[in-house]
Scaffold this active site. Sequence first.
Site, mmCIF file in Angstrom:
data_model
loop_
_atom_site.group_PDB
_atom_site.id
_atom_site.type_symbol
_atom_site.label_atom_id
_atom_site.label_comp_id
_atom_site.label_asym_id
_atom_site.label_seq_id
_atom_site.Cartn_x
_atom_site.Cartn_y
_atom_site.Cartn_z
ATOM 1 N N ALA A 141 -15.306 -7.774 9.297
ATOM 2 C CA ALA A 141 -15.071 -9.049 9.292
ATOM 3 C C ALA A 141 -13.663 -9.249 8.821
ATOM 4 C CB ALA A 141 -15.917 -9.809 8.311
ATOM 5 N N SER A 142 -13.343 -8.755 7.585
ATOM 6 C CA SER A 142 -11.824 -9.081 7.283
ATOM 7 C C SER A 142 -10.816 -8.215 8.499
ATOM 8 C CB SER A 142 -11.664 -8.213 5.610
ATOM 9 O OG SER A 142 -11.608 -6.786 5.903
ATOM 10 N N LYS A 143 -11.226 -7.256 8.797
ATOM 11 C CA LYS A 143 -10.363 -6.746 9.934
ATOM 12 C C LYS A 143 -10.230 -7.568 11.304
ATOM 13 C CE LYS A 143 -8.482 -3.164 7.619
ATOM 14 N NZ LYS A 143 -7.183 -3.222 7.055
ATOM 15 N N SER B 278 -7.724 -1.739 11.713
ATOM 16 C CA SER B 278 -8.698 -0.415 11.926
ATOM 17 C C SER B 278 -9.508 -0.464 13.224
ATOM 18 C CB SER B 278 -9.507 -0.641 10.667
ATOM 19 O OG SER B 278 -10.760 0.156 10.776
ATOM 20 N N GLY C 208 0.573 -1.301 -0.043
ATOM 21 C CA GLY C 208 0.049 -0.007 0.122
ATOM 22 C C GLY C 208 0.820 1.169 0.069
ATOM 23 N N ALA C 209 1.944 1.085 -0.559
ATOM 24 C CA ALA C 209 3.174 2.139 -0.461
ATOM 25 C C ALA C 209 2.532 3.342 -1.476
ATOM 26 C CB ALA C 209 4.487 1.831 -0.788
ATOM 27 N N TYR D 20 -16.070 -5.179 5.606
ATOM 28 C CA TYR D 20 -14.738 -4.768 6.195
ATOM 29 C C TYR D 20 -14.449 -5.024 7.415
ATOM 30 C CZ TYR D 20 -11.181 -1.046 6.847
ATOM 31 O OH TYR D 20 -10.043 -0.291 7.278
HETATM 32 N N1 LIG Z 1 -7.922 5.837 6.085
HETATM 33 C C1 LIG Z 1 -8.527 5.510 7.037
HETATM 34 O O1 LIG Z 1 -9.578 6.128 7.693
HETATM 35 C C2 LIG Z 1 -8.318 4.160 7.626
HETATM 36 C C3 LIG Z 1 -8.790 3.890 8.991
HETATM 37 C C4 LIG Z 1 -8.485 2.838 9.656
HETATM 38 C C5 LIG Z 1 -7.611 1.893 8.836
HETATM 39 N N2 LIG Z 1 -7.126 1.910 7.576
HETATM 40 C C6 LIG Z 1 -6.387 1.089 6.905
HETATM 41 O O2 LIG Z 1 -5.245 1.508 6.753
HETATM 42 C C7 LIG Z 1 -4.643 0.885 5.601
HETATM 43 C C8 LIG Z 1 -4.266 1.974 4.459
HETATM 44 O O3 LIG Z 1 -5.564 2.613 3.925
HETATM 45 P P1 LIG Z 1 -5.455 4.192 3.331
HETATM 46 O O4 LIG Z 1 -6.343 4.817 4.093
HETATM 47 O O5 LIG Z 1 -4.001 4.608 3.377
HETATM 48 O O6 LIG Z 1 -5.714 3.519 2.065
HETATM 49 P P2 LIG Z 1 -5.475 4.118 0.566
HETATM 50 O O7 LIG Z 1 -5.087 5.486 0.570
HETATM 51 O O8 LIG Z 1 -6.752 3.945 -0.344
HETATM 52 O O9 LIG Z 1 -4.374 3.108 0.022
HETATM 53 C C9 LIG Z 1 -4.669 1.906 -0.150
HETATM 54 C C10 LIG Z 1 -3.461 1.129 -0.821
HETATM 55 O O10 LIG Z 1 -3.663 -0.173 -0.802
HETATM 56 C C11 LIG Z 1 -3.286 -0.423 -2.089
HETATM 57 N N3 LIG Z 1 -4.052 -1.535 -2.770
HETATM 58 C C12 LIG Z 1 -5.347 -1.775 -2.708
HETATM 59 N N4 LIG Z 1 -5.654 -2.963 -3.458
HETATM 60 C C13 LIG Z 1 -4.328 -3.639 -3.759
HETATM 61 C C14 LIG Z 1 -4.275 -4.727 -4.473
HETATM 62 N N5 LIG Z 1 -4.942 -5.410 -4.955
HETATM 63 N N6 LIG Z 1 -2.844 -5.074 -4.621
HETATM 64 C C15 LIG Z 1 -1.690 -4.249 -4.335
HETATM 65 N N7 LIG Z 1 -2.147 -3.022 -3.573
HETATM 66 C C16 LIG Z 1 -3.453 -2.762 -3.229
HETATM 67 C C17 LIG Z 1 -3.441 0.718 -3.086
HETATM 68 O O11 LIG Z 1 -2.313 0.723 -4.092
HETATM 69 P P3 LIG Z 1 -2.847 1.036 -5.667
HETATM 70 O O12 LIG Z 1 -3.568 2.152 -5.622
HETATM 71 O O13 LIG Z 1 -1.492 1.400 -6.117
HETATM 72 O O14 LIG Z 1 -3.251 -0.189 -6.318
HETATM 73 C C18 LIG Z 1 -3.126 1.750 -1.998
HETATM 74 O O15 LIG Z 1 -1.368 1.858 -1.827
HETATM 75 C C19 LIG Z 1 -5.816 -0.061 4.916
HETATM 76 O O16 LIG Z 1 -5.450 -1.187 5.620
HETATM 77 C C20 LIG Z 1 -7.028 0.395 5.799
HETATM 78 O O17 LIG Z 1 -7.937 -0.620 6.085
HETATM 79 C C21 LIG Z 1 -7.628 2.990 6.923
#
Ligand SMILES: NC(=O)c1ccc[n+]([C@@H]2O[C@H](COP(=O)([O-])OP(=O)(O)OC[C@H]3O[C@@H](n4cnc5c(N)ncnc54)[C@H](OP(=O)(O)O)[C@@H]3O)[C@@H](O)[C@H]2O)c1
Length: 227
Positions: free
Chosen positions: A143-145, A128, A11-12, A141
Amino acid sequence: MLDGKVALVTGATSGIGREVAVQLARAGATVHGLGRNTTRLAGLETDGVTPHAIDLTKTAQVEALDAIGALDILVHSAGVCTLGPIAEAPIEDLETNFAINLRAPVLLTRVLLPKITAARGDIVFVNSGAGLNANPGWGHYAASKFGLKAIADSLRHEVKPKGVRVLTVYPGRTATPMQEAVRQMEGAPYEPEKYIDPADVASAIVHAVGLPRTADVIDLNIRTGPG
Ligand SMILES: NC(=O)c1ccc[n+]([C@@H]2O[C@H](COP(=O)([O-])OP(=O)(O)OC[C@H]3O[C@@H](n4cnc5c(N)ncnc54)[C@H](OP(=O)(O)O)[C@@H]3O)[C@@H](O)[C@H]2O)c1
């Protein structure tokens, strides 16, 4: 602080994962950053992160990461989030959440665990608040977490005797593209100034993995602040 360490971050290309990758590199680590978006992958290089185009739902692509060499720190941040009541949400949404939020980190951990164990390293799962509480509309979501929490907790017991630390981070709403999409699904305004800064989630992670190995941070529950 992390000179000589090698890290891999999923997710970089966006949000929390991007901040973690960049901050690990700034702390002196050699960092491999994973994602699919080619434009954002190219942008990682200017921040000292080596990009890898990987779709985490493709088993062969994940298994090929075995070739990357030694590894000290593995951070699972890639994720997706769909919302909808159980009665209405398509079953395919459940499968998508499970494929990326649960199956992919389990598979990648299996592939890279020998390297992390050899290094007596660190594994970080970005979970999360929905991995601890399942609110209405968040079932697929959550359930996965919840599943990811189980994997991390189980793994911690398995690998701690081998010198490996396992950290789970439970962020609340964080100002990233995922949160923007979530607010759209909720039919509510996206107000990033009210949410956690992804850089602050990243700095908590980088601090935890940089601690001496006499300390083991196992859970970080990061809520939105009082403002
Ligand atoms: N934002 C929030 O409020 C929040 C709160 C709690 C937890 N989280 C958790 O924090 C983590 C990061 O979330 P974020 O908010 O930073 O999300 P984000 O900005 O949407 O980034 C998601 C990342 O996941 C990658 N990704 C998704 N599907 C993929 C796949 N099939 N193969 C490879 N890479 C994939 C994307 O890469 P590409 O776009 O390059 O494919 C992107 O780098 C997640 O696990 C999320 O559940 C987020």
